[in-house]
Scaffold this motif. Structure first.
Motif, PDB file in Angstrom:
ATOM      1  N   ASN A 175       9.658  28.630 -61.542  1.00 46.54           N
ATOM      2  CA  ASN A 175      10.054  29.984 -62.247  1.00 46.54           C
ATOM      3  C   ASN A 175       8.794  30.755 -62.706  1.00 46.54           C
ATOM      4  N   ALA A 228       6.843  34.211 -61.407  1.00 48.64           N
ATOM      5  CA  ALA A 228       7.020  35.363 -62.185  1.00 48.64           C
ATOM      6  C   ALA A 228       5.676  35.956 -62.298  1.00 48.64           C
ATOM      7  N   ASP A 247       3.673  31.303 -69.085  1.00 48.70           N
ATOM      8  CA  ASP A 247       2.848  32.024 -67.950  1.00 48.70           C
ATOM      9  C   ASP A 247       2.613  33.364 -68.350  1.00 48.70           C
ATOM     10  N   LEU A 253      19.981  34.155 -68.889  1.00 44.47           N
ATOM     11  CA  LEU A 253      19.305  33.405 -68.322  1.00 44.47           C
ATOM     12  C   LEU A 253      19.969  31.948 -67.673  1.00 44.47           C
ATOM     13  N   PHE A 295      22.841  33.527 -62.301  1.00 42.96           N
ATOM     14  CA  PHE A 295      22.317  34.790 -62.842  1.00 42.96           C
ATOM     15  C   PHE A 295      20.905  34.792 -62.008  1.00 42.96           C
ATOM     16  N   THR A 296      20.391  35.533 -61.436  1.00 43.13           N
ATOM     17  CA  THR A 296      19.219  35.746 -60.841  1.00 43.13           C
ATOM     18  C   THR A 296      18.871  36.937 -60.599  1.00 43.13           C
ATOM     19  N   THR A 297      17.232  37.516 -60.444  1.00 41.71           N
ATOM     20  CA  THR A 297      16.790  38.689 -60.345  1.00 41.71           C
ATOM     21  C   THR A 297      15.980  38.637 -59.174  1.00 41.71           C
ATOM     22  N   LYS A 298      16.152  37.593 -58.410  1.00 45.28           N
ATOM     23  CA  LYS A 298      15.540  37.319 -57.198  1.00 45.28           C
ATOM     24  C   LYS A 298      16.262  37.555 -55.846  1.00 45.28           C
ATOM     25  N   SER A 341      19.072  31.535 -56.357  1.00 40.55           N
ATOM     26  CA  SER A 341      20.397  30.876 -56.367  1.00 40.55           C
ATOM     27  C   SER A 341      20.899  31.293 -57.854  1.00 40.55           C
ATOM     28  N   GLY A 342      19.973  31.369 -58.772  1.00 36.84           N
ATOM     29  CA  GLY A 342      20.528  31.586 -60.141  1.00 36.84           C
ATOM     30  C   GLY A 342      21.129  30.162 -60.792  1.00 36.84           C
ATOM     31  N   LEU A 394      18.044  27.543 -63.723  1.00 37.00           N
ATOM     32  CA  LEU A 394      17.978  27.378 -65.188  1.00 37.00           C
ATOM     33  C   LEU A 394      19.162  26.854 -65.937  1.00 37.00           C
TER      34      LEU A 394
HETATM   35  P1  ADP Z   1      16.524  31.531 -59.990  1.00 37.75           P
HETATM   36  O1  ADP Z   1      15.195  31.060 -60.011  1.00 37.75           O
HETATM   37  O2  ADP Z   1      17.358  31.023 -58.469  1.00 37.75           O
HETATM   38  O3  ADP Z   1      16.856  32.959 -59.963  1.00 37.75           O
HETATM   39  P2  ADP Z   1      16.856  30.370 -62.287  1.00 37.75           P
HETATM   40  O4  ADP Z   1      18.304  29.971 -63.011  1.00 37.75           O
HETATM   41  O5  ADP Z   1      15.922  29.505 -62.086  1.00 37.75           O
HETATM   42  O6  ADP Z   1      17.508  30.871 -60.975  1.00 37.75           O
HETATM   43  O7  ADP Z   1      16.435  31.532 -62.982  1.00 37.75           O
HETATM   44  C1  ADP Z   1      17.080  32.682 -63.264  1.00 37.75           C
HETATM   45  C2  ADP Z   1      16.346  34.023 -63.647  1.00 37.75           C
HETATM   46  O8  ADP Z   1      15.678  33.810 -64.775  1.00 37.75           O
HETATM   47  C3  ADP Z   1      15.524  34.307 -62.657  1.00 37.75           C
HETATM   48  O9  ADP Z   1      15.979  34.954 -61.461  1.00 37.75           O
HETATM   49  C4  ADP Z   1      14.390  35.098 -63.228  1.00 37.75           C
HETATM   50  O10 ADP Z   1      14.722  36.462 -63.367  1.00 37.75           O
HETATM   51  C5  ADP Z   1      14.498  34.568 -64.793  1.00 37.75           C
HETATM   52  N1  ADP Z   1      13.391  33.738 -65.007  1.00 37.75           N
HETATM   53  C6  ADP Z   1      13.204  32.357 -65.152  1.00 37.75           C
HETATM   54  N2  ADP Z   1      12.233  31.893 -65.494  1.00 37.75           N
HETATM   55  C7  ADP Z   1      11.311  33.153 -65.523  1.00 37.75           C
HETATM   56  C8  ADP Z   1       9.790  33.291 -65.883  1.00 37.75           C
HETATM   57  N3  ADP Z   1       9.119  32.110 -66.026  1.00 37.75           N
HETATM   58  N4  ADP Z   1       9.383  34.752 -65.894  1.00 37.75           N
HETATM   59  C9  ADP Z   1      10.259  35.673 -65.831  1.00 37.75           C
HETATM   60  N5  ADP Z   1      11.563  35.498 -65.512  1.00 37.75           N
HETATM   61  C10 ADP Z   1      12.067  34.263 -65.542  1.00 37.75           C
END
Ligand code: ADP
Length: 733
Positions: free
Chosen positions: A607, A611, A642, A655, A660-663, A667-668, A671
């Motif tokens: 992650n 980022a 980071d 989070l 929940f994901t912004t990618k 998969s969200g 975390l």
């Molecule tokens: P995914 O990585 O599949 O999106 P995660 O549950 O690992 O699912 O993360 C959820 C969201 O948290 C990510 O989509 C991202 O927006 C945010 N996130 C996680 N770690 C970081 C990070 N180190 N810096 C910025 N955003 C992060």
């Protein structure tokens, strides 16, 4: 008549009065009657001695030995009954062995009367004296043993005063025989035995430490005045003489004048000193309750609050019993949440204890006041059996009976701010009792308790509000998760539907095979796989809840971090990022599943790298910690810092919500699953982030095993200078 004789008469009369005053108070209480028996024996001994000395009668001298021989068993019986009182808690044992010796002494006395007056012989008198004083010292020893065994501070103090006083009084009484052997020694024994028996009788009625202190103060005043009077009188006698009746009277008058003039200032000074001392004790006690009240301002957890209140009561030494009851979720009654002293009922049913609960709600229940009211209703002018009177009586009796089942003298309501049909909302009850005395609490105490109850009610209300917020968050998180899941399913479904529609021609018949059609079929298969993937990961997430899936081995966290780093360095995205690692060599091991922890760290590392699409630094660090959001303890912290895009404030709370994901291709679940795994290790994940500058994810793992549910505490927010950090616990799925 010599001083010895007069002081013996004085002791006989005063001790008789003391014994009578005790037995007149309560003739049915064993402790009282046995005290009276003991006092009467001492009195009889002094009286016979007086007669023997005044009349030089051998018969009286012989008679005096009878009560003397009876003193040890009566004294031991009294002290054992006294120490066996429930508040002190000694074992009840009858003085059997002593009775055998008493019997021997009686036989000796009879022999002495019938055959040969051996009671004048030294060989008889010495063992006889040893028997009498041995019996008395035995009482002091019993008290000493009980003093060591007593847990309650107030009783310990009481027994200690008594044991010390007893020792001094008996020892000085023993020195009274010294003049018989020609040693010049003042006769203090008689005076002291009066003082000690008076003190003893008073401790039977006064139970509280405060009262005993007060008593000690009064005794100090009394003792000083007696000494003063004695000095003035003695001086006058020595100076003017007292031979003639006129001079005797004059001396008495002058001494009385001096005493009356000195009495006021001496008393005022002494009492002032004693009062200052007492006030300090009192403020100390009130301070304790006030401290808890202030403490409660920072408490949100109801069990924690109950524990604090119960401890404060126990330590205040103002109560022997106490309990806190809290309303049950459906409002049908009150469950016991905490108590000390004797075990009260574990539940108060709202239906059957209605009268009691109404009385508590209306203010507070004071059993002593109610008892007095019961006494009054029998003696009032109202005709006995008048319906209203009988009804009130029945209510009062029911309230008292319920309070007795709670071992309470006072019951205070924990009132909410809301209203119900019956009045203010009753959230719980605070019951306090003192089994050592009736009316053990004064108005100041009552006021303190009432304020404490009010504060406790505030804690319950704010904790309920907090629970509601938590529930709302949980529901919101569930909604988010459902939306995320729907999104994850809808995308491939849409693609499948679009592709399937292309497989059917405009005439409704299947399209003939062609390269495009083959591509569409390929899309359908791929999207179906993606759907399958979503479902599998979702199941993974729910399965992560089962603790038994995790190994429980001793894990070297540094080794897990090293392994994660080598995996991270192989990831294609990692090329642009610089990874630095700093490990704490003294990091204690944790207990858990190394594979699951690799999964967590890998996810946090990936992650972080994702980022930083333009490159940046990822610092990974391990360190020992003394606290986390879970509270104080021993933790191993693994930190991923980071220099990436950071996380916006409104996103941070989401989070850890599954899906929940912004990618674009995220998969969200990363975390959410990581949080689950860390929770199962009894730990928590904390997040700090400044948008545009980077984020820090810290994993706290307890280095001593902790229950998994401790992780729930992660949701308690705490003030922090950075952006809101810790997410709510993942919703139940
Ligand atoms: P995914 O990585 O599949 O999106 P995660 O549950 O690992 O699912 O993360 C959820 C969201 O948290 C990510 O989509 C991202 O927006 C945010 N996130 C996680 N770690 C970081 C990070 N180190 N810096 C910025 N955003 C992060």
């Amino acid at each position: 008549m010599d001083v010895q004789a007069v002081s013996a008469l004085l002791a006989a009369l005063v001790i008789l009065a003391i014994g009578a005053s005790v037995v007149l108070r309560n003739r049915s209480d064993r402790t009282y009657t046995s005290f009276a028996a003991f006092a009467f024996m001492v009195s009889a001994w002094h009286l016979c001695n007086f007669v023997a000395m005044a009349t030089d009668s051998a018969l009286a001298g012989w008679l005096a030995l009878w009560p003397a021989a009876t003193i040890p068993p009566t004294a031991i019986a009294f002290f054992r009954a006294f120490l066996a009182q429930p508040s002190i808690g000694g074992r009840h044992r009858p003085p059997r062995v002593t009775l055998a010796w008493t019997f021997v002494a009686y036989l000796g006395l009879i022999y002495s009367a019938v055959f040969d007056p051996i009671h004048h012989e030294l060989w008889f008198a010495v063992p006889f004296g040893a028997y009498v004083f041995g019996g008395l010292y035995r009482c002091v020893y019993d008290m000493y043993v009980q003093y060591r065994a007593t847990v309650k501070r107030v009783e310990r103090t009481r027994v200690r005063y008594l044991a010390l006083g007893g020792f001094v009084a008996i020892t000085l009484a023993l020195t009274d025989v010294l003049p018989r052997f020609g040693v010049a020694w003042p006769t203090l024994g008689n005076v002291l035995s009066i003082l000690y028996l008076y003190f003893l009788s008073q401790t039977l009625f006064r139970y509280r430490l405060l009262d005993i202190n007060e008593l000690v103060g009064k005794m100090a005043v009394l003792g000083t005045l007696v000494l003063l009077l004695w000095a003035v009188y003695g001086l006058l006698l020595a100076w003017i003489g007292g031979g003639q009746e006129g001079l005797y009277l004059l001396n008495a008058i002058v001494a009385s004048f001096v005493i009356l003039i000195l009495f006021e200032p001496v008393r005022a000074r002494l009492e002032n000193g004693v009062n200052r001392w007492l006030v300090r004790q009192r403020t100390e006690l009130r301070g304790r309750i006030d401290r808890v009240r202030r403490d409660l301002g920072n408490v949100v957890d109801v069990p924690d609050m109950v524990a604090k209140i119960i401890t404060a009561f126990e330590e205040s030494r103002r109560a022997t019993d106490g309990a806190v009851y809290l309303i049950d979720p459906d409002g049908a009654g009150f469950d016991r949440a905490g108590w000390f002293g004797r075990a009260p009922d574990d539940r108060i049913d709202a239906g059957s204890a209605r009268a009691f609960l109404d009385a508590v709600r209306a203010g507070h229940v004071d059993v002593e006041v109610l008892r007095r009211e019961l006494g009054d209703t029998t003696g009032t002018g109202a005709p006995a059996g008048a319906p209203a009177d009988a009804e009130r009586r029945a209510t009062v009796e029911a309230v008292i009976a319920m309070a007795e089942r709670l071992h309470a003298d006072l019951v205070f309501p924990l009132l909410g701010t809301g209203e119900t049909e019956q009045g203010p909302w009753l959230l719980g009850l605070l019951a306090v009792g003192d089994d050592r005395a009736d009316g053990a609490f004064d108005l100041d105490d009552i006021d303190s308790f009432r304020q404490l109850a009010a504060q406790a009610a505030r804690v319950i209300e704010s904790s309920q509000a907090y629970e509601r917020v938590k529930e709302r968050d949980r529901l919101a998180a569930l909604g988010e998760m459902a939306a995320g899941l729907a999104h994850e399913i809808r995308n491939p479904l849409g693609a499948i539907k679009g592709a399937a529609q292309l497989l059917i021609g405009p005439d409704g018949k299947p399209m003939p095979p062609s390269p495009e059609i083959a591509e569409m079929v390929q899309v359908i298969v791929e999207e179906a796989n993606r759907l399958n993937n979503v479902v599998t990961r979702f199941l993974d997430y729910t399965r992560a809840d089962r603790a038994e899936r995790l190994d429980q081995v001793t894990v070297d966290v540094n080794a897990v971090v090293k392994k994660t780093v080598s995996l991270l360095q192989q990831a294609p995205e990692a090329r642009g990022a610089e990874i630095t690692v700093k490990l704490d060599d003294m990091l204690p091991p944790v207990v858990g599943d190394p594979e699951a922890l690799v999964q967590v760290f890998l996810n946090l590392g990936l992650n972080a790298i994702q980022a930083m699409p333009q490159g940046g630094t990822l610092d990974i660090l391990t360190t020992r910690r003394r606290r986390s959001r879970l509270g104080y303890g021993q933790f191993a912290e693994v930190r991923f810092r980071d220099t990436g895009v950071g996380i916006a404030r409104d996103k941070i709370m989401k989070l850890f919500i599954p899906f929940f994901t912004t990618k674009a291709r995220g998969s969200g679940l990363g975390l959410a699953i990581s949080q689950r795994i860390v929770s199962q290790h009894g730990g928590t994940i904390e997040v700090r982030s400044t948008p545009g500058q980077g984020s820090t994810f810290s994993v706290f793992l307890p280095t001593r095993p902790q229950p998994a549910q401790a992780a729930q505490a992660a949701a308690i927010p705490s003030p922090d200078d950075e952006v809101e950090l810790t997410p709510p616990p993942p919703p139940a799925v």
